[in-house]
Design a protein around this motif. Structure first.
Motif, short mmCIF file in Angstrom:
data_model
loop_
_atom_site.label_atom_id
_atom_site.label_comp_id
_atom_site.label_asym_id
_atom_site.label_seq_id
_atom_site.Cartn_x
_atom_site.Cartn_y
_atom_site.Cartn_z
N ALA A 141 0.83 -1.21 0.00
CA ALA A 141 0.00 0.00 0.00
C ALA A 141 0.86 1.25 0.00
CB ALA A 141 -0.93 -0.01 1.21
N LEU A 142 1.92 1.27 0.80
CA LEU A 142 2.80 2.45 0.85
C LEU A 142 3.52 2.67 -0.48
CD1 LEU A 142 4.32 2.09 4.43
CD2 LEU A 142 2.70 3.81 3.64
N SER A 143 3.97 1.59 -1.11
CA SER A 143 4.67 1.76 -2.39
C SER A 143 3.71 2.24 -3.47
CB SER A 143 5.36 0.47 -2.81
OG SER A 143 4.43 -0.53 -3.12
N ARG A 144 2.47 1.72 -3.47
CA ARG A 144 1.48 2.20 -4.44
C ARG A 144 1.14 3.66 -4.20
NH1 ARG A 144 -2.61 -2.98 -4.45
NH2 ARG A 144 -1.21 -4.39 -5.57
N TYR A 145 1.05 4.04 -2.94
CA TYR A 145 0.77 5.43 -2.61
C TYR A 145 1.91 6.34 -3.08
CZ TYR A 145 -0.32 9.57 0.16
OH TYR A 145 -0.60 10.84 0.55
N ALA A 146 3.14 5.88 -2.85
CA ALA A 146 4.30 6.67 -3.27
C ALA A 146 4.35 6.81 -4.79
CB ALA A 146 5.58 6.01 -2.76
N GLU A 147 3.99 5.75 -5.53
CA GLU A 147 4.00 5.80 -6.99
C GLU A 147 2.95 6.77 -7.51
OE1 GLU A 147 3.28 1.83 -8.22
OE2 GLU A 147 5.25 1.09 -7.58
#
Length: 94
Positions: free
Chosen positions: A85-91
């Motif tokens: 979730a954090l990586s998708r949010y960062a992307e």
């Protein structure tokens, strides 16, 4: 949604009838202070524009439908872990 308060509450823990007619005990003073603090907190929340907007949003029937669709759709599907979730949010937040 608009909430208006007029006057004060009919009675509080401090003004409620008690068995003793003498000075209030430490316990009744603590209860009165807790009730006053709770009342002040509630009034502060009701007068807060951000809180009011949040209440309007979550009370909207369309919002509750959206929240329901965000939940898990079955026991067999695993939810998204926090790192994904954090990586998708960062992307998406570039």
């Amino acid at each position: 949604m608009h909430i208006t308060t007029i006057g004060t509450a009919g009675w509080t823990a401090g003004s409620a009838p008690t068995r003793e007619a003498t000075a209030p005990s430490a316990e009744s003073a603590r209860i009165r202070n807790d009730v006053d603090a709770a009342r002040n907190t509630a009034l502060s929340a009701l007068n807060n524009d951000r809180f009011r907007v949040m209440l309007e949003q979550i009370s909207d029937p369309h919002a509750s439908d959206a929240l329901m669709t965000m939940g898990a759709h079955g026991q067999d599907k695993a939810g998204t872990d926090i790192n994904t979730a954090l990586s998708r949010y960062a992307e998406s937040g570039d």
